[in-house]
Design a protein around this motif. Structure first.
Motif, PDB file in Angstrom:
ATOM      1  N   GLU A 153      -0.508   5.574  -1.854  1.00  0.00           N
ATOM      2  CA  GLU A 153      -1.606   5.033  -1.127  1.00  0.00           C
ATOM      3  C   GLU A 153      -2.540   4.231  -2.118  1.00  0.00           C
ATOM      4  O   GLU A 153      -2.829   4.339  -3.421  1.00  0.00           O
ATOM      5  CB  GLU A 153      -2.680   6.223  -0.796  1.00  0.00           C
ATOM      6  CG  GLU A 153      -2.172   6.883   0.446  1.00  0.00           C
ATOM      7  CD  GLU A 153      -1.886   6.170   1.664  1.00  0.00           C
ATOM      8  OE1 GLU A 153      -2.824   5.290   1.896  1.00  0.00           O
ATOM      9  OE2 GLU A 153      -1.005   6.382   2.485  1.00  0.00           O
ATOM     10  N   ASP A 154      -3.223   3.122  -1.772  1.00  0.00           N
ATOM     11  CA  ASP A 154      -3.874   2.040  -2.938  1.00  0.00           C
ATOM     12  C   ASP A 154      -5.145   3.070  -3.427  1.00  0.00           C
ATOM     13  O   ASP A 154      -5.800   3.822  -2.407  1.00  0.00           O
ATOM     14  CB  ASP A 154      -4.324   0.896  -2.033  1.00  0.00           C
ATOM     15  CG  ASP A 154      -3.015   0.158  -1.999  1.00  0.00           C
ATOM     16  OD1 ASP A 154      -2.195   0.118  -2.393  1.00  0.00           O
ATOM     17  OD2 ASP A 154      -3.436  -0.744  -1.065  1.00  0.00           O
ATOM     18  N   ILE A 155      -5.522   2.801  -4.658  1.00  0.00           N
ATOM     19  CA  ILE A 155      -6.515   3.373  -5.274  1.00  0.00           C
ATOM     20  C   ILE A 155      -7.437   2.027  -5.815  1.00  0.00           C
ATOM     21  O   ILE A 155      -6.934   1.070  -5.963  1.00  0.00           O
ATOM     22  CB  ILE A 155      -6.307   4.422  -6.175  1.00  0.00           C
ATOM     23  CG1 ILE A 155      -5.642   3.939  -7.465  1.00  0.00           C
ATOM     24  CG2 ILE A 155      -5.765   5.674  -5.622  1.00  0.00           C
ATOM     25  CD1 ILE A 155      -5.353   4.963  -8.829  1.00  0.00           C
ATOM     26  N   GLU A 156      -8.559   2.463  -6.297  1.00  0.00           N
ATOM     27  CA  GLU A 156      -9.364   1.614  -7.322  1.00  0.00           C
ATOM     28  C   GLU A 156      -8.397   1.547  -8.368  1.00  0.00           C
ATOM     29  O   GLU A 156      -8.592   2.576  -9.437  1.00  0.00           O
ATOM     30  CB  GLU A 156     -10.725   1.875  -7.341  1.00  0.00           C
ATOM     31  CG  GLU A 156     -11.469   0.839  -8.323  1.00  0.00           C
ATOM     32  CD  GLU A 156     -13.005   1.273  -8.269  1.00  0.00           C
ATOM     33  OE1 GLU A 156     -13.460   0.704  -9.159  1.00  0.00           O
ATOM     34  OE2 GLU A 156     -13.525   1.983  -7.602  1.00  0.00           O
ATOM     35  N   GLY A 180      -6.641  12.163  -3.818  1.00  0.00           N
ATOM     36  CA  GLY A 180      -6.525  10.694  -3.176  1.00  0.00           C
ATOM     37  C   GLY A 180      -7.011   9.757  -4.148  1.00  0.00           C
ATOM     38  O   GLY A 180      -6.513   9.720  -5.161  1.00  0.00           O
ATOM     39  N   ARG A 181      -7.763   8.800  -3.569  1.00  0.00           N
ATOM     40  CA  ARG A 181      -7.935   7.685  -4.148  1.00  0.00           C
ATOM     41  C   ARG A 181      -9.079   7.964  -5.821  1.00  0.00           C
ATOM     42  O   ARG A 181      -9.237   7.042  -6.460  1.00  0.00           O
ATOM     43  CB  ARG A 181      -9.018   6.540  -3.410  1.00  0.00           C
ATOM     44  CG  ARG A 181     -10.224   6.983  -3.115  1.00  0.00           C
ATOM     45  CD  ARG A 181     -11.043   6.161  -2.056  1.00  0.00           C
ATOM     46  NE  ARG A 181     -12.244   6.537  -1.648  1.00  0.00           N
ATOM     47  CZ  ARG A 181     -13.380   6.120  -2.325  1.00  0.00           C
ATOM     48  NH1 ARG A 181     -13.403   5.538  -3.428  1.00  0.00           N
ATOM     49  NH2 ARG A 181     -14.624   6.475  -1.709  1.00  0.00           N
ATOM     50  N   PHE A 182      -9.393   8.981  -5.497  1.00  0.00           N
ATOM     51  CA  PHE A 182     -10.259   9.653  -6.897  1.00  0.00           C
ATOM     52  C   PHE A 182      -9.614  10.130  -7.914  1.00  0.00           C
ATOM     53  O   PHE A 182     -10.077  10.283  -9.050  1.00  0.00           O
ATOM     54  CB  PHE A 182     -11.113  10.696  -6.437  1.00  0.00           C
ATOM     55  CG  PHE A 182     -11.981  10.046  -5.322  1.00  0.00           C
ATOM     56  CD1 PHE A 182     -13.334   9.525  -5.914  1.00  0.00           C
ATOM     57  CD2 PHE A 182     -12.128  10.543  -4.148  1.00  0.00           C
ATOM     58  CE1 PHE A 182     -14.420   9.004  -5.019  1.00  0.00           C
ATOM     59  CE2 PHE A 182     -13.099  10.136  -3.334  1.00  0.00           C
ATOM     60  CZ  PHE A 182     -14.206   9.337  -3.536  1.00  0.00           C
ATOM     61  N   TRP A 183      -8.163  10.410  -7.755  1.00  0.00           N
ATOM     62  CA  TRP A 183      -7.248  10.953  -8.605  1.00  0.00           C
ATOM     63  C   TRP A 183      -7.196  10.060  -9.905  1.00  0.00           C
ATOM     64  O   TRP A 183      -6.903   9.125 -10.080  1.00  0.00           O
ATOM     65  CB  TRP A 183      -5.886  11.203  -8.107  1.00  0.00           C
ATOM     66  CG  TRP A 183      -4.898  12.014  -8.990  1.00  0.00           C
ATOM     67  CD1 TRP A 183      -4.110  11.231  -9.767  1.00  0.00           C
ATOM     68  CD2 TRP A 183      -4.954  13.272  -9.477  1.00  0.00           C
ATOM     69  NE1 TRP A 183      -3.152  12.138 -10.701  1.00  0.00           N
ATOM     70  CE2 TRP A 183      -4.046  13.440 -10.321  1.00  0.00           C
ATOM     71  CE3 TRP A 183      -5.883  14.460  -9.153  1.00  0.00           C
ATOM     72  CZ2 TRP A 183      -3.812  14.811 -10.911  1.00  0.00           C
ATOM     73  CZ3 TRP A 183      -5.622  15.518  -9.782  1.00  0.00           C
ATOM     74  CH2 TRP A 183      -4.434  15.656 -10.625  1.00  0.00           C
ATOM     75  N   LYS A 202      -1.529   3.134  -7.347  1.00  0.00           N
ATOM     76  CA  LYS A 202      -1.349   3.883  -6.255  1.00  0.00           C
ATOM     77  C   LYS A 202      -1.279   5.264  -6.517  1.00  0.00           C
ATOM     78  O   LYS A 202      -0.719   5.781  -7.617  1.00  0.00           O
ATOM     79  CB  LYS A 202       0.080   3.445  -5.189  1.00  0.00           C
ATOM     80  CG  LYS A 202      -0.097   2.184  -4.876  1.00  0.00           C
ATOM     81  CD  LYS A 202       1.268   2.025  -4.242  1.00  0.00           C
ATOM     82  CE  LYS A 202       1.348   0.472  -3.569  1.00  0.00           C
ATOM     83  NZ  LYS A 202       0.323   0.040  -2.194  1.00  0.00           N
TER      84      LYS A 202
END
Length: 583
Positions: free
Chosen positions: A524-527, A343-346, A520
């Protein structure tokens, strides 16, 4: 791992602070033709001057000599040739120390007679000139039924991750020129002059150079034809103390026949890979003093496998990816965080082929032996020990630099929705897929006379697979086809691309010349972060592809260059496209 497993089609810097004091070290001339630049040997163990730092254990990690620009210039010759090399070959990944290995005599291509190619140390605004000399033997014109694969000893030179001119900049002098056809590269016995001048606002950090001729890249990089580039800037983006030792560490796997060769793509696909080696050494020893801080730049020069470092009982303070420093923060890597990649850590701290991760490591104040491991990651083998870290000698008091010293932006500022809209708001949807030759996503029938796949008569693990790309809504094709897509972009355009993955393997997308601002994962949005090599989200299928979305500014340079999968066998088989920037 066999070829089908490797394809996964069936599965859902900061640079140096300057040269060491030449009064303390002998200055060497590099044997391959230095004409401008200061050459220094690899650094020995750090010494505090108190006479108590001598370590009983030898440090066995090989390190390359460094060439430093003098008066804004490095001007060298780089000779590619075969040479004999003695290696410790471990036929499998082992999570034990010492692992089982045996000495092998290998006959491989390299840039420096089997020794690590030099690390080139430049400042933003400097010029790098390299006269590439191809002294490999003649090509075998009959090993493959595909004519474009029969140039395994022709070559060229790519400056990976660097924002430099991709064209022939004047007659006979080339920048980061990567649009050779396989029969028009630097042929055996020929030379090519490269010259790149870094913009004065070039990002600092770790980059590398390696061959990039379509059809021959896999075996030449696999053999060890690569070296590092360290870029410093006058802005002192992250100016580390000279007391912090800097190490450049290439990570890759060997691949050898019973005769100790690795001569062509088919041999690579049909032979087993070794365990990871660091700078060519199997499970080397790194010696640190209790409390000592070192600056490690890992470069994944493997042609397929990811590398995810974790050090027993330590935290690695990860601060830059692909030369791009994180904004005033460290990202801790330890046993608890190393598995957080979804997810957002990818992709977390996982480096796929082409990636570079820079991190600080502070040795425990408790003397002892600790192990650096490659942690499990998508499409990796089992965890393995890749090095032994021995902490011994007199303790030192060193403070980890505050993350507030990291720049808010390392040259590249975020690309906002407003900036994208103000520059046209153009978006692209690009597909990467390994498909069977009969797949309806491909043109059917495949055009007569085009070399889309390896035929069965070649008896290769690559048989009948098409390594394809294309824009959403169009038929897919390999790079060597007349039907292959070209992404045409206006100079100074700002665009948003979404990359779709139809395979289990997280194809590492690498684009030349202009970095990517990743925003993304699977919509999904990521940092967000900047990089030049993006592993796509894994476990895609034709019916449900996964995706990565990035934005990019196509600034400063016109001309043709490429993007491609940095699993280099995938690139050699056709997972690559042209990009042309027009004024």
């Amino acid at each position: 791992m066999n070829t089908r497993d490797r394809l996964c089609t069936d599965q859902p810097l900061v640079a140096t602070t300057g040269p060491a004091d030449p009064k303390r070290r002998d200055v060497l001339r590099w044997s391959l033709g230095l004409s401008a630049g200061l050459v220094l040997p690899p650094l020995a163990g750090c010494d505090s001057g108190d006479g108590n730092s001598a370590a009983a254990t030898p440090d066995t990690l090989p390190e390359a000599s460094r060439i430093y620009a003098q008066n804004g210039l490095i001007d060298i010759e780089l000779v590619g040739a075969y040479g004999n090399r003695n290696v410790q070959f471990a036929a499998s990944a082992q999570n034990t120390y010492p692992g089982t290995s045996r000495a092998r005599s290998a006959y491989l291509r390299s840039y420096n007679s089997g020794i690590l190619a030099p690390t080139l140390c430049l400042n933003a605004g400097d010029t790098l000139r390299i006269l590439l000399k191809n002294r490999l033997p003649g090509n075998d014109a009959k090993y493959s039924s595909l004519s474009y694969l029969n140039y395994q000893n022709s070559t060229n030179l790519h400056f990976h991750g660097m924002h430099v001119d991709p064209k022939e900049i004047r007659p006979g002098v080339y920048g980061d020129y990567m649009v050779d056809s396989p029969d028009a590269g630097v042929k055996p016995g020929a030379d090519r002059q490269h010259e790149i001048t870094l913009p004065t606002n070039h990002s600092n950090g770790i980059y590398w150079y390696h061959p990039h001729l379509h059809g021959s890249t896999t075996t030449q990089v696999l053999n060890g034809m690569f070296g590092a580039i360290l870029v410093s800037t006058p802005r002192n983006d992250f100016d580390l103390s000279k007391d912090i030792r800097e190490r450049v560490i290439f990570v890759h796997r060997l691949n050898l026949t019973k005769e100790g060769h690795s001569d062509n793509l088919y041999e690579y696909e049909d032979d087993n890979n070794s365990a990871f080696v660091l700078n060519g050494a199997y499970q080397p020893t790194i010696v640190m003093r209790p409390g000592e801080i070192q600056n490690w730049h890992f470069l994944n020069s493997d042609v397929f496998y990811p590398f995810s470092p974790v050090l027993d009982d330590h935290t690695l303070w990860y601060y830059a990816r692909d030369g791009n420093v994180f904004a005033r923060q460290y990202r801790p890597i330890n046993a608890d965080t190393v598995a957080k990649i979804d997810g957002r850590f990818w992709p977390g701290s996982v480096m796929y082929p082409g990636n570079r991760d820079s991190m600080l490591v502070q040795a425990s104040k408790t003397p002892g032996t600790y192990y650096l491991r490659a942690a499990k990651a998508p499409s990796s083998t089992d965890p393995e020990i890749v090095a032994r870290i021995v902490v011994e000698g007199s303790p030192v008091e060193m403070d980890l630099p505050s993350p507030n010293r990291l720049p808010l932006y390392n040259n590249y500022q975020p690309i906002t929705d407003a900036e994208l809209a103000q520059n046209g708001g153009k978006t692209r949807a690009v597909i990467l897929a390994i498909l069977d030759k009969d797949n309806p996503l491909l043109v059917q029938p495949i055009p007569a006379g085009e070399e889309w796949f390896v035929p069965e008569k070649d008896n290769s693990g690559l048989t009948n697979f098409v390594f394809s790309t294309g824009n959403e809504g169009t038929k897919l094709a390999p790079f060597q086809s007349a039907l292959a897509a070209t992404q045409t972009v206006a100079l100074n355009a700002v665009e948003e691309w979404t990359l779709y993955n139809m395979n289990g393997y997280p194809h590492p997308f690498h684009i030349h010349i202009n970095d990517c601002y990743v925003i993304k994962v699977n919509g999904e949005d990521i940092e967000p972060y900047w990089c030049d090599t993006i592993p796509l989200a894994p476990n895609g299928t034709q019916n449900k592809p996964t995706s990565i979305t990035f934005r990019s500014r196509f600034t400063d340079f016109t001309g043709k260059f490429v993007w491609h999968c940095h699993a280099l066998d995938h690139e050699d088989m056709g997972m690559m496209e042209l990009v042309e920037v027009l004024a």
